[in-house]
Structure formats: C-alpha cells, structure tokens
Design an enzyme around this catalytic site. Structure first.
Site, PDB file in Angstrom:
ATOM      1  N   SER A 177       0.804  -1.214   0.000  1.00  0.00           N
ATOM      2  CA  SER A 177       0.000   0.000   0.000  1.00  0.00           C
ATOM      3  C   SER A 177       0.843   1.272   0.000  1.00  0.00           C
ATOM      4  CB  SER A 177      -0.943   0.007   1.207  1.00  0.00           C
ATOM      5  OG  SER A 177      -0.214  -0.170   2.417  1.00  0.00           O
ATOM      6  N   ASP A 427      -2.646   5.977  12.044  1.00  0.00           N
ATOM      7  CA  ASP A 427      -1.831   5.497  10.919  1.00  0.00           C
ATOM      8  C   ASP A 427      -0.551   6.325  10.887  1.00  0.00           C
ATOM      9  OD1 ASP A 427      -0.611   4.716   8.593  1.00  0.00           O
ATOM     10  OD2 ASP A 427      -2.320   5.101   7.276  1.00  0.00           O
ATOM     11  N   HIS A 430       1.620   5.277   6.561  1.00  0.00           N
ATOM     12  CA  HIS A 430       1.318   5.902   5.273  1.00  0.00           C
ATOM     13  C   HIS A 430       1.471   7.413   5.388  1.00  0.00           C
ATOM     14  CE1 HIS A 430      -0.732   1.950   5.169  1.00  0.00           C
ATOM     15  NE2 HIS A 430      -0.395   1.973   3.892  1.00  0.00           N
TER      16      HIS A 430
END
Length: 451
Positions: A177, A427, A430
């Site tokens: 990702s 998170d 990312h």
C-alpha cells in the site's frame, strides 16, 4: 649678465639645444609606443587565457546549475588544467553544481513557503485514508517543507516535462500500500497538466491502472506485499483468520506476468514481512517467523526478506527486457507509545533534524538487506549488456525525518467530531496527501534526467 646674453644669442648654441629637444621628444614617443604595444599584447594574452581556462564570472552569474554545468563542459575542452584560485567554500559550490558527485538521499528538510503544487481539492485521486485535510487535520505546517540534499540542488518535479518524456510509455509500481500511496502522489502532481483516466481496478481496488490519453502514458500499481507467492488469509481491515503461507522460491505471478509490458518499474518490499508467516521451500515447510506454539524452526523475517529480494532481482536481471528498474528502500513508521494495534500515535508537527532520531532495528536490518542485495545485482555485467538500468531509490533516511507527515488519527473522517477524547486507531506509516511523499517524485525525476 652680458656673458649670459651672449650665450643665449649664439646661433650654434640654439641649434644644439633644438637637437637635444627633438631627441628627447622622439625618445618619449618611442617609449610610449613600446609601452602601449607591450600593454596591448599583455591584455590580449590575458583575454585568451581567460577565454580558454576561466570563464568570466558575469557570464554564468545568473545561469541555473544545469546551464552552469553545460557552460563548464564547453570551457574545459583544452586538455591542460585550468588556472584556479582557492577560496573557502569552493568545494561546496562545485558539488552544488555537479550532481554526479551528489548524494540526493542525504540532506535535510528545509522550510518551503511555496508549499505543494496540488491540494486535496484539486486532486481527485487521493484515497480517503490519506486525505488528511478533508478528514479534519487541524494543522497545515507539515505541507511547507521540501527535501534539500546536502551537496546539490534538487529541482521540483516538472509534470509537463515528465509527461513529455513518458509519451507512449508505461510505468508499473509493484509492492504494497505504500507503493499505492506513492502512485497517488504522482497522479496528483501530473493532474496539474493532464487528468488520468482510471481504466482498471481489481475487486479490492488494490491494484489499479490509469491512462493519460493525450500523452498515451499508462501508470499502474500492482498490489503484491511480499513480491513472492503468498497465501494470505486477511480481510480488508487486516484481521487474520490463519497464518500467512510464504513460498520463498516462487514469485507472485500477478506482477511477473505484466513485468515485460512496463518501460519503467518501481519495486518495493515492506512491513508485511513482519507478520507471522510459515515459510515454504519446494512446497515443503521450512520454518517460520514468530510462530509460538508451533513446532517449527524460527528463521526470522530477515531470512524471508533476503530470499525474496534476491529472487526478485535475479528475475529482473535474468529477463530479456530493457528499461529502468528502481528498487525503493523500506519506509520507516513513526508510532510512539505503542504500535498500530496497541495505541501507538504520531503527534509530532515538525520534521526531525539530522541526528535527532536513530533508525529502528527493524528498519535498519531491512535497509541493509536491500543495499546488500542491490549491490550484488548491480554488479551483474549481463544487466548492462541487455540495456537494463537498475537504480536504488533510497527514501528511508529522508522519510525517517518526517514524523509529522502521517495521517495519525485523521485516517478517519472527522475522528473527534463527537468526542474530543475518542480513542482512535492511528496510521503512522502511510503519508498524507499532499505530504512528504511528494518529494519522492522529485528524486525519481532527478534520477531520470541524470540517468
């Protein structure tokens, strides 16, 4: 007095004095001509030396670093060493204009009042988890920094030039990702020139393909978190129903079957290798990583990561394909006071300075494996003979210095709208878009132009 007047009135004396005066004038004129000739020759010689050996400063004063480099190449055609004068700082200035000697991956983040070239409103390719501003992140200071290599200038990514260079070409981003995060950043920057059209996505929207009609340019991301064949038993939220089965001698066909169709490829491994997994070799269980309760040999994630990277690079070097291949290094996370599953957060609002943070053991091990395996592959003479260009995209250190660039709790839409003290999963791996990951494309562009 009479005698004096007689001498002055003597014709012979007047004649003699005239001759002496003429001689003096003539000598003075000749000496002036000689001096002028000598000075003229000296100036002429000086100009010749200047034109051959040291270009006038005013000629390059307002030129860009690229133009200065071109100028110096033209002026260094004579084989003899040019004359130079040493001043403190000359070495730094030389390296500033000589990107061949510059490590673009070593430097610092400096304030950038211009900010990003796009916003979350102008770009329509940002996934909701990375759309930090839309999700309510209250601060925007993290947007106003840019990566500055220590010994050279790093130009901003030029989307118009990139698309012109990539006319009738195709790119493939192969990985997890984070690779998709990178692709979204590139799409947002390119959208300032031409909007891409999404032409494919898989069932989970993890693998996608876009097309830029005007430039006939194709951009793809292939989701393959291990790069090798893996049997994964997880739902979209990462909840596992069984251990992952990794086949260390088999590549994932999802990307190998498309590999030859790409002119440029960016390959990256990632944090998935830290998950509990059972390792297979020749369809036989070999061992595992973090499998307490099982009667298996603990091999560790580093064993599997090295095996998979070596398999990938052997495939790349052994395939009859020309073009560029970038191996991107690991991306550090910035969880503090826990991990993603145990309440870890990332609340910092400014970049680290060099020396303020050390690389964690896991990231250090993964990066060392990447550098070692890349170096082995790069030494393969066959790669050059086949016209394959293998490059290392070393984003680890510059990413390590940006704890402020992650979504944190703002991976969710307005997470504190109802309760300011709500417990929200963060998170810290990312990147927000826009955000620090946009600088990765500056690096790619520079490597393309200079490579």
């Amino acid at each position: 007095m009479v005698q004096k007047m007689k001498l002055e009135m003597n014709p012979f004396s007047l004649h003699k004095n005239n001759h002496t005066f003429v001689k003096c004038v003539l000598c003075f004129v000749l000496m002036g001509l000689a001096v002028r000739l000598l000075f003229s020759d000296s100036v002429g010689f000086s100009r010749v030396v200047d034109s051959v050996e040291t270009p006038p400063e005013e000629k390059t004063e307002h030129l860009s670093p690229e133009e200065q480099k071109s100028e110096s190449l033209e002026d260094s055609l004579p084989s003899q060493t040019p004359l130079s004068v040493y001043f403190p700082g000359n070495d730094n200035q030389t390296s500033k204009n000589d990107s061949a000697k510059c490590d673009i991956f070593t430097g610092e983040w400096i304030p950038d009042p211009l900010g990003p070239v796009y916003t979350n409103e102008s770009c329509h390719n940002i996934e909701s988890h990375q759309n930090c501003m839309r999700n309510g992140r209250p601060d925007s200071g993290f947007l106003y920094w840019r990566w500055n290599p220590r010994d050279c200038e790093l130009p901003r990514f030029n989307p118009a030039r990139f698309l012109d260079l990539m006319r009738n070409k195709s790119w493939g981003f192969i990985g997890d990702s984070i690779s998709r995060n990178h692709v979204q950043s590139l799409l947002c920057i390119l959208s300032q020139v031409e909007e891409a059209v999404e032409v494919y996505h898989d069932e989970q929207y993890r693998s996608k393909r876009w097309h830029f009609p005007f430039h006939n340019f194709t951009l793809s991301v292939i989701w393959t978190p291990f790069l090798i064949r893996a049997d994964v038993f997880e739902d979209i939220n990462g909840v596992s129903s069984s251990d992952i089965l990794l086949h260390l001698d088999k590549l994932d066909e999802k990307w190998t079957q498309q590999y030859k169709s790409f002119d440029y490829v960016v390959i990256a491994g990632g944090k998935w290798f830290l998950k509990t997994a059972i390792y297979y070799l020749n369809d036989t269980v070999l061992g595992c990583h973090y499998c307490p309760g099982r009667n298996l040999t603990e091999l560790g994630f580093e064993y599997a990561y090295r095996k998979s990277l070596r398999l990938v690079l052997n495939f790349v070097s052994g395939t009859d394909r020309k073009g560029f291949v970038f191996l991107r290094t690991t991306t550090p996370d910035h969880f503090e006071n826990g991990e993603w599953f145990s309440g870890g957060t990332c609340k910092r609002m400014v970049p680290f300075r060099e020396g303020e943070i050390d690389m964690g053991d896991v990231d250090r091990i993964m990066r060392e494996i990447e550098l070692e395996e890349f170096e082995k592959a790069a030494k393969d003479v066959v790669i050059e003979e086949r016209g394959l260009v293998l490059k290392l995209l070393d984003t680890t250190q510059l990413s390590l210095l940006r704890p402020d660039g992650h979504p944190g709790p703002y991976r969710h839409f307005q997470p504190f709208a109802e309760d300011r003290n709500a417990t929200v999963q963060n998170d810290c791996l990312h990147w927000c878009l826009p955000g620090p990951i946009d600088s990765w494309n500056d690096l790619v562009m520079e490597m393309l132009v200079k490579g």
